[in-house]
Design an enzyme around this catalytic site. Structure first.
Site, PDB file in Angstrom:
ATOM      1  N   ASP A 110      -1.798   6.196 -16.771  1.00 51.86           N
ATOM      2  CA  ASP A 110      -1.325   7.193 -15.814  1.00 51.86           C
ATOM      3  C   ASP A 110      -2.502   7.584 -14.895  1.00 51.86           C
ATOM      4  O   ASP A 110      -3.569   7.943 -15.401  1.00 51.86           O
ATOM      5  CB  ASP A 110      -0.838   8.417 -16.626  1.00 51.86           C
ATOM      6  CG  ASP A 110      -0.170   9.468 -15.762  1.00 51.86           C
ATOM      7  OD1 ASP A 110      -0.487   9.535 -14.556  1.00 51.86           O
ATOM      8  OD2 ASP A 110       0.658  10.222 -16.298  1.00 51.86           O
ATOM      9  N   TYR A 160       5.189  16.094  -0.610  1.00 53.55           N
ATOM     10  CA  TYR A 160       4.808  14.711  -0.309  1.00 53.55           C
ATOM     11  C   TYR A 160       3.982  14.641   0.988  1.00 53.55           C
ATOM     12  O   TYR A 160       2.924  13.994   1.043  1.00 53.55           O
ATOM     13  CB  TYR A 160       6.087  13.883  -0.185  1.00 53.55           C
ATOM     14  CG  TYR A 160       5.895  12.409   0.054  1.00 53.55           C
ATOM     15  CD1 TYR A 160       5.532  11.557  -0.994  1.00 53.55           C
ATOM     16  CD2 TYR A 160       6.116  11.846   1.308  1.00 53.55           C
ATOM     17  CE1 TYR A 160       5.372  10.194  -0.784  1.00 53.55           C
ATOM     18  CE2 TYR A 160       5.967  10.489   1.521  1.00 53.55           C
ATOM     19  CZ  TYR A 160       5.598   9.662   0.476  1.00 53.55           C
ATOM     20  OH  TYR A 160       5.446   8.310   0.687  1.00 53.55           O
TER      21      TYR A 160
HETATM   22  P1  NAD Z   1       7.661   2.506  -5.852  1.00 56.12           P
HETATM   23  O1  NAD Z   1       8.281   3.735  -6.428  1.00 56.12           O
HETATM   24  O2  NAD Z   1       8.494   1.294  -5.729  1.00 56.12           O
HETATM   25  O3  NAD Z   1       6.316   2.132  -6.636  1.00 56.12           O
HETATM   26  C1  NAD Z   1       5.357   3.102  -6.982  1.00 56.12           C
HETATM   27  C2  NAD Z   1       4.595   2.614  -8.201  1.00 56.12           C
HETATM   28  O4  NAD Z   1       3.676   3.651  -8.568  1.00 56.12           O
HETATM   29  C3  NAD Z   1       5.519   2.373  -9.400  1.00 56.12           C
HETATM   30  O5  NAD Z   1       5.226   1.138  -9.993  1.00 56.12           O
HETATM   31  C4  NAD Z   1       5.203   3.544 -10.302  1.00 56.12           C
HETATM   32  O6  NAD Z   1       5.392   3.256 -11.677  1.00 56.12           O
HETATM   33  C5  NAD Z   1       3.735   3.810  -9.970  1.00 56.12           C
HETATM   34  N1  NAD Z   1       3.368   5.164 -10.388  1.00 56.12           N
HETATM   35  C6  NAD Z   1       4.042   6.315 -10.171  1.00 56.12           C
HETATM   36  N2  NAD Z   1       3.420   7.331 -10.786  1.00 56.12           N
HETATM   37  C7  NAD Z   1       2.334   6.821 -11.406  1.00 56.12           C
HETATM   38  C8  NAD Z   1       1.325   7.380 -12.212  1.00 56.12           C
HETATM   39  N3  NAD Z   1       1.303   8.680 -12.517  1.00 56.12           N
HETATM   40  N4  NAD Z   1       0.355   6.569 -12.688  1.00 56.12           N
HETATM   41  C9  NAD Z   1       0.356   5.248 -12.406  1.00 56.12           C
HETATM   42  N5  NAD Z   1       1.307   4.659 -11.658  1.00 56.12           N
HETATM   43  C10 NAD Z   1       2.283   5.441 -11.165  1.00 56.12           C
HETATM   44  O7  NAD Z   1       7.098   2.968  -4.445  1.00 56.12           O
HETATM   45  P2  NAD Z   1       6.687   2.114  -3.164  1.00 56.12           P
HETATM   46  O8  NAD Z   1       7.777   2.253  -2.170  1.00 56.12           O
HETATM   47  O9  NAD Z   1       6.217   0.767  -3.542  1.00 56.12           O
HETATM   48  O10 NAD Z   1       5.470   3.015  -2.635  1.00 56.12           O
HETATM   49  C11 NAD Z   1       4.109   2.701  -2.862  1.00 56.12           C
HETATM   50  C12 NAD Z   1       3.252   3.673  -2.058  1.00 56.12           C
HETATM   51  O11 NAD Z   1       3.615   3.598  -0.680  1.00 56.12           O
HETATM   52  C13 NAD Z   1       3.438   5.129  -2.464  1.00 56.12           C
HETATM   53  O12 NAD Z   1       2.187   5.799  -2.399  1.00 56.12           O
HETATM   54  C14 NAD Z   1       4.366   5.668  -1.410  1.00 56.12           C
HETATM   55  O13 NAD Z   1       4.236   7.070  -1.225  1.00 56.12           O
HETATM   56  C15 NAD Z   1       3.912   4.899  -0.187  1.00 56.12           C
HETATM   57  N6  NAD Z   1       4.917   4.807   0.887  1.00 56.12           N
HETATM   58  C16 NAD Z   1       6.073   4.110   0.714  1.00 56.12           C
HETATM   59  C17 NAD Z   1       7.000   4.037   1.754  1.00 56.12           C
HETATM   60  C18 NAD Z   1       8.292   3.260   1.652  1.00 56.12           C
HETATM   61  O14 NAD Z   1       9.052   3.235   2.635  1.00 56.12           O
HETATM   62  N7  NAD Z   1       8.611   2.621   0.534  1.00 56.12           N
HETATM   63  C19 NAD Z   1       6.738   4.692   2.971  1.00 56.12           C
HETATM   64  C20 NAD Z   1       5.558   5.395   3.100  1.00 56.12           C
HETATM   65  C21 NAD Z   1       4.651   5.442   2.059  1.00 56.12           C
END
Ligand code: NAD
Length: 474
Positions: free
Chosen positions: A289, A380
Site C-alpha cells: 500500500d 481529488y
Molecule cells: P485505475 O483505478 O485503473 O488504477 C489505479 C491503480 O492504483 C490500481 O491498480 C489500484 O489498485 C492502485 N492503487 C490504488 N490505491 C493504492 C494504494 N493505496 N497503494 C497502491 N496502489 C494503489 O486508475 P487509472 O485510470 O489507471 O489511473 C491511474 C492514475 O491516473 C491515477 O493517479 C489517476 O488519478 C490518474 N488519472 C486517470 C485518468 C483517467 O481518465 N483514467 C484521468 C486523469 C488522471
C-alpha cells in the site's frame, strides 16, 4: 474500454449518419506500435520556417536531419536566409514544398522557429508561413513552434509577442484536431539549444498522438551529453506504483519496451493483476500500500538489494471518491488526500535519503481535474493540483542530483476508472476535446517514458497535459 461511437463513425453507415445529423467524426489517431528506435518521426518531409532573428534554426535543422527528416522550404519566406545559411553550414539539402496536385506527398511536419519575434506586427510572419499550408496538412500531421521563453524574451514587446504564441497554438490545435493533427509549442530557455532534439522527436512522432495545444518549457539539461531518443532505458530500473492495471500497467509495459527493468507496486488487494502484468514484462512485483508508513523503506530495500537503487520513479497510484463537499465524509477526504498526495511526499522523502541513483528521474501522475476542478472532486482536484506544485517545487532538489521531476496530467483516458462514469459525463469527457475522443493508457505511458528518459533532460518541474486538448481546464 472501447469507444463504440468512434468505431461506428468510421463505418460507411456511421459516416453517412454522422454527416446527416451533423455529429462529430473523431479521427483515428496514428499511434506508435513499437519502440522509439523503430519509429522516431511521423512521415519524413518536414516544412521548416523561421521568423526574423530566429535563434534556434541551426539546432532545429540538425535535430530534424539526424532524425531522418528531409527538409522543405517555402519560397519567399522571410526566414529563408537564416535557414539557407544554417543548412549550408550543416551540409543539408533543402527542397521546395510541392505544389498542390503535383503528385508529391505533402509535408507531414510543420516546424517554425518563431524565437525572434520582437513586436505584434512580426507575428504576421508566422501567419504568412502557416496560413497557406494549414488546409493541406495531412491527417495525423504535426505542427510544432519554437519560441523564446517569455520570461527571458526581453522587453515588454518581446515578452508579449512570445506569449501571444500560446494563444495561437491553442487556437490552432482546436482547428486542426478534427484530422488528428496536433499543434504544440516549445518555449526554449537560455542554454537549451542542445536539449531540443529529444522534445522535437517526441512531439513530431507517433508517440505523442494524444497531445495537442500544449506549451512546454525546455531548459538546459544536466551535466551529461544530451540524447535524442527516448528509447534508451537499457540498464535503468524503474518503480511504477499502481502498476497492476490501467495506466500504471501501460506505463510499466512501455518503460520495459524501451529496456527498463520494472519494480511494479500495487495494493495487496491487486496482487493477482500485478503478478500478471509483471510476468508479461519480466518485472518484479511489490504488493504494498503506498500509504504504508514504511513504504519508502520497503521500496528502497527491494530496489537496493536487487538492483542497487532506482533510476526512475513513477507515482501513478491514485483513487477517486467523488462527493459534493457538503456530503463528503471525512474518511473519503482523508483517503484520497493520503493515497494521491501524502504518500508521494512521504515516499520521496525516504527515497531521497536512500534508494535513488544519481540522475534519477521522477514522474507524477496529476490530472486535468486538478487544473479545471470538477464538481464532486474537491478532494481529488486538491491532490492533483498539489502534485503540479510539488513537481515545480522539487525540480531544483532533483536537479542537484542530476535528475528531474515532472508531472503528466491525463485528460479522459479509457480505463476502469472512467468506465465507472455515468454515460452522459463519459460521452462529454470524450468528445469535448480537439481530437474528439478519449485517450488510451498508452498515450500517458508514452509521455511518462519520454519524461523518464534522458532525452527529456532539459525538462524539469513541468506539467504536460496529455488530454487531446480537452476543453476542461483549457
Ligand atoms: P485505475 O483505478 O485503473 O488504477 C489505479 C491503480 O492504483 C490500481 O491498480 C489500484 O489498485 C492502485 N492503487 C490504488 N490505491 C493504492 C494504494 N493505496 N497503494 C497502491 N496502489 C494503489 O486508475 P487509472 O485510470 O489507471 O489511473 C491511474 C492514475 O491516473 C491515477 O493517479 C489517476 O488519478 C490518474 N488519472 C486517470 C485518468 C483517467 O481518465 N483514467 C484521468 C486523469 C488522471
Amino acid at each position: 474500454m472501447s469507444d463504440r461511437y468512434l468505431e461506428l463513425s468510421h463505418t460507411p453507415f456511421g459516416k453517412a449518419l454522422a454527416s446527416l445529423l451533423g455529429l462529430p467524426q473523431p479521427p483515428r489517431l496514428k499511434r506508435a506500435s513499437g519502440p522509439w528506435a523503430q519509429q522516431p518521426l511521423i512521415g519524413v518531409p518536414a516544412l521548416v520556417g523561421a521568423t526574423t532573428n530566429a535563434q534556434f534554426v541551426a539546432p532545429l535543422l540538425k535535430a530534424l536531419t539526424e532524425a531522418g527528416a528531409t527538409l522543405r522550404i517555402q519560397p519567399e519566406h522571410v526566414g529563408l536566409p537564416l535557414i539557407k545559411a544554417a543548412a549550408q553550414k550543416l551540409g543539408v539539402t533543402l527542397a521546395g514544398n510541392p505544389a498542390k496536385g503535383s503528385g508529391d506527398a505533402p509535408s507531414a511536419l510543420y516546424v517554425v522557429d518563431a524565437s525572434g519575434l520582437a513586436n505584434p506586427a512580426q507575428i504576421r510572419e508566422l501567419y504568412d508561413f502557416l496560413q497557406p499550408v494549414t488546409g493541406g496538412i495531412p491527417a495525423n500531421g504535426r505542427v510544432l513552434i519554437l519560441s523564446r521563453a517569455p520570461s527571458e524574451a526581453g522587453d515588454a514587446a518581446h515578452v508579449a509577442s512570445a506569449t501571444a504564441l500560446r494563444g495561437f497554438i491553442r487556437a490552432l490545435g482546436k482547428e486542426v484536431g478534427k484530422k488528428g493533427i496536433t499543434a504544440n509549442l516549445l518555449e526554449v530557455q537560455t542554454g537549451a539549444e542542445d536539449w531540443l532534439a529529444g522534445p522535437l522527436r517526441f512531439f513530431l512522432s507517433e508517440h505523442s498522438a494524444f497531445i495537442s495545444g500544449q506549451v512546454l518549457p525546455v531548459g538546459a539539461g544536466p551535466r551529461e551529453e544530451p540524447i535524442a531518443l527516448s528509447g534508451s532505458l537499457q540498464g535503468k530500473v524503474a518503480l511504477v506504483t499502481g502498476a497492476a492495471r490501467g495506466i500504471g500497467a501501460s506505463i510499466a509495459e512501455t518503460l520495459a519496451r524501451e529496456g527498463a527493468t520494472i519494480i511494479g507496486m500495487d495494493h495487496p488487494s491487486a496482487e493477482g493483476g500485478l503478478a500478471e502484468t509483471m510476468a508479461r514484462i519480466g518485472g518484479v512485483g511489490l504488493a504494498l500500500d503506498v500509504t504504508a508508513k514504511d513504504a519508502a523503506q520497503r521500496i528502497a530495500e527491494e530496489a537496493n538489494k536487487k538492483f542497487g537503487g532506482l533510476d526512475i520513479v513513477v507515482h501513478n497510484a491514485g483513487v477517486t471518491r467523488d462527493k459534493m463537499l457538503r456530503n463528503m465524509a471525512p474518511h473519503l477526504w482523508d483517503m484520497v488526500l493520503d493515497i494521491n498526495f501524502g504518500a508521494i511526499l512521504r515516499i520521496n522523502e525516504g527515497l531521497l535519503k536512500d534508494g535513488l541513483k544519481d540522475g534519477a528521474r521522477m514522474v507524477c501522475i496529476s490530472s486535468i481535474g486538478g487544473i479545471s476542478g470538477n464538481a464532486g472532486q474537491t478532494n481529488y482536484a486538491a491532490t492533483k493540483a498539489g502534485i503540479i506544485g510539488y513537481a515545480s517545487s522539487m525540480a531544483s532538489t532533483m536537479a542537484r542530483h542530476g535528475g528531474a521531476i515532472n508531472a503528466v496530467a491525463p485528460g479522459f483516458i479509457e480505463t476502469a476508472m472512467t468506465a465507472q462514469m455515468p454515460v452522459g459525463p463519459r460521452e462529454v469527457g470524450r468528445r469535448l476535446s480537439s481530437l474528439g475522443q478519449g485517450g488510451m493508457p498508452i498515450d500517458i505511458a508514452e509521455a511518462v517514458t519520454f519524461f523518464a528518459s534522458h532525452a527529456a533532460g532539459g525538462i524539469n518541474g513541468q506539467t504536460l497535459r496529455v488530454c487531446g486538448q480537452n476543453f476542461m481546464g483549457a
